[in-house]
Write an enzyme that holds these catalytic residues in place. Structure first.
Site, mmCIF file in Angstrom:
data_model
loop_
_atom_site.group_PDB
_atom_site.id
_atom_site.type_symbol
_atom_site.label_atom_id
_atom_site.label_comp_id
_atom_site.label_asym_id
_atom_site.label_seq_id
_atom_site.Cartn_x
_atom_site.Cartn_y
_atom_site.Cartn_z
ATOM 1 N N CYS A 47 1.541 2.836 3.425
ATOM 2 C CA CYS A 47 1.913 1.985 4.556
ATOM 3 C C CYS A 47 3.342 2.294 5.009
ATOM 4 O O CYS A 47 4.279 2.227 4.216
ATOM 5 C CB CYS A 47 1.800 0.520 4.152
ATOM 6 S SG CYS A 47 2.531 -0.631 5.334
ATOM 7 N N PHE A 69 5.405 0.604 6.841
ATOM 8 C CA PHE A 69 6.321 -0.529 6.799
ATOM 9 C C PHE A 69 6.678 -0.919 5.371
ATOM 10 O O PHE A 69 7.755 -1.442 5.124
ATOM 11 C CB PHE A 69 5.751 -1.706 7.588
ATOM 12 C CG PHE A 69 5.865 -1.473 9.064
ATOM 13 C CD1 PHE A 69 7.024 -1.789 9.743
ATOM 14 C CD2 PHE A 69 4.821 -0.888 9.758
ATOM 15 C CE1 PHE A 69 7.144 -1.552 11.096
ATOM 16 C CE2 PHE A 69 4.933 -0.644 11.125
ATOM 17 C CZ PHE A 69 6.094 -0.973 11.794
ATOM 18 N N CYS A 70 5.783 -0.645 4.440
ATOM 19 C CA CYS A 70 6.145 -0.803 3.031
ATOM 20 C C CYS A 70 7.211 0.234 2.668
ATOM 21 O O CYS A 70 8.173 -0.058 1.955
ATOM 22 C CB CYS A 70 4.918 -0.622 2.132
ATOM 23 S SG CYS A 70 3.624 -1.864 2.375
ATOM 24 N N TYR A 108 0.892 -1.154 0.000
ATOM 25 C CA TYR A 108 0.000 0.000 0.000
ATOM 26 C C TYR A 108 0.932 1.205 0.000
ATOM 27 O O TYR A 108 1.865 1.273 0.812
ATOM 28 C CB TYR A 108 -0.893 0.053 1.238
ATOM 29 C CG TYR A 108 -1.797 -1.136 1.418
ATOM 30 C CD1 TYR A 108 -2.524 -1.659 0.350
ATOM 31 C CD2 TYR A 108 -1.922 -1.735 2.674
ATOM 32 C CE1 TYR A 108 -3.355 -2.752 0.521
ATOM 33 C CE2 TYR A 108 -2.759 -2.827 2.860
ATOM 34 C CZ TYR A 108 -3.469 -3.332 1.779
ATOM 35 O OH TYR A 108 -4.294 -4.417 1.960
#
Length: 326
Positions: free
Chosen positions: A104, A106-107, A101
């Site tokens: 996001c 953490f992405c 995403y």
């Protein structure tokens, strides 16, 4: 012109400038699934906020996911920056694909690592409603990274695995993962991420702002975009209130400001926690903060804390995206 070619061209330009300068022909020229890596979304919401993610306790099963004129002198400067980064890793990994995403954190943590180490990667934006892009995977959260066809899950596990492949035990750089570095990576996963959600979704307006990316990313229909933006923002607004209570946060912004200044203090006057160049902790902090940088919470953070200079140095150190088109 691809990234490697551009860097090569800049280095040739720098070499030419140096040669001309030495001969007198040229005058000197004056941008939440482990508990230690809990990710922001769970279940039908789909964000990798972790198997122990606070969000997973509150989100409904049918929810929606979200968060969220080269002169010779310029050529010389960019060439020096290129040399300051880690060596190109494009030959180690043949095909890297990130399922994500866009908003996001953490992405973005994984992307910061890939960008810094010059690892080209393709991006697949996951539909937060149908998740059709990851139906092939038993793991239904993001990020998912496939490296030469091998899938990996959880941002911390992904980064650790890539780092070990790039620095096999006994090779130069393999022993740079110090206790201090590990401590602050743990701080990112165990503290900083818990401060972000109550800030990003602090008000209804800020919650909607964090979902604006839905309108321009992924192969989503008009209806899917509307549902994702408004239903997702509404759900996360209420989730943020519960997270605020869970982590005993009385003032969202003050908690964010204290976290930012705590990180700056950890640098002890150095450009980066890693010293003259970023280490994995620097990349982790930068990665999770990058998607909020231009949201209201990120703008407030830079305005009211001392983190701005470090963040600017990180933007330059990480450099441009290594994302390639599919």
């Amino acid at each position: 012109m691809n990234r490697v070619t551009r860097l090569a061209a800049l280095r040739r330009a720098a070499a030419t400038a140096t040669s001309l300068s030495q001969t007198g022909s040229l005058q000197q020229a004056a941008p939440f699934s482990s508990s230690a890596s809990s990710h922001w979304f769970s279940g039908r919401f789909g964000g990798n906020f972790g198997s122990t993610s606070p969000a997973s306790h509150y989100l409904p099963s049918n929810g929606v996911a979200g968060t969220m004129f080269f002169s010779v002198a310029a050529a010389t400067s960019l060439s020096q920056e290129a040399h300051a980064k880690e060596p190109l890793q494009s030959q180690i990994f043949k095909e890297v694909v990130l399922y994500q995403y866009e908003a996001c954190p953490f992405c973005n943590k994984v992307k910061a690592f890939l960008d810094y180490y010059d690892i080209p990667y393709k991006v697949v934006e996951v539909n937060p409603i149908s998740k059709k892009e990851i139906k092939w995977s038993d793991y239904k959260k993001v990020p998912i990274l496939t490296v030469d066809g091998e899938p990996m899950n959880d941002s911390s596990v992904i980064i650790e695995s890539l780092f070990k492949r790039m620095h096999p035990e006994g090779s130069p750089g393999s022993s740079t993962n110090t206790e201090d570095e590990k401590k602050w990576v743990g701080w990112v996963n165990g503290h900083l991420v818990h401060v972000l959600s109550p800030n990003i979704y602090r008000t209804a307006g800020e919650a909607l702002e964090s979902f604006d990316y839905i309108a321009s990313h992924g192969n989503f229909s008009f209806t899917e975009k509307l549902v994702a933006k408004y239903a997702g923002a509404t759900a996360m607004y209420f989730v943020a209130k519960k997270l605020k209570k869970k982590y005993n946060i009385t003032d969202e912004r003050e908690s964010l400001y204290q976290s930012a200044d705590t990180w700056v203090d950890a640098l002890k006057g150095q450009p980066f926690l890693g010293g003259s160049k970023p280490n994995l902790a620097d990349l982790a902090v930068f990665g999770v903060l990058r998607p909020i940088r231009h949201l209201q919470s990120g703008r407030d953070m830079v305005e009211h804390t001392r983190i701005g200079d470090w963040y600017s140095r990180m933007e330059k150190a990480v450099g441009e995206s290594c994302r390639v088109t599919a």
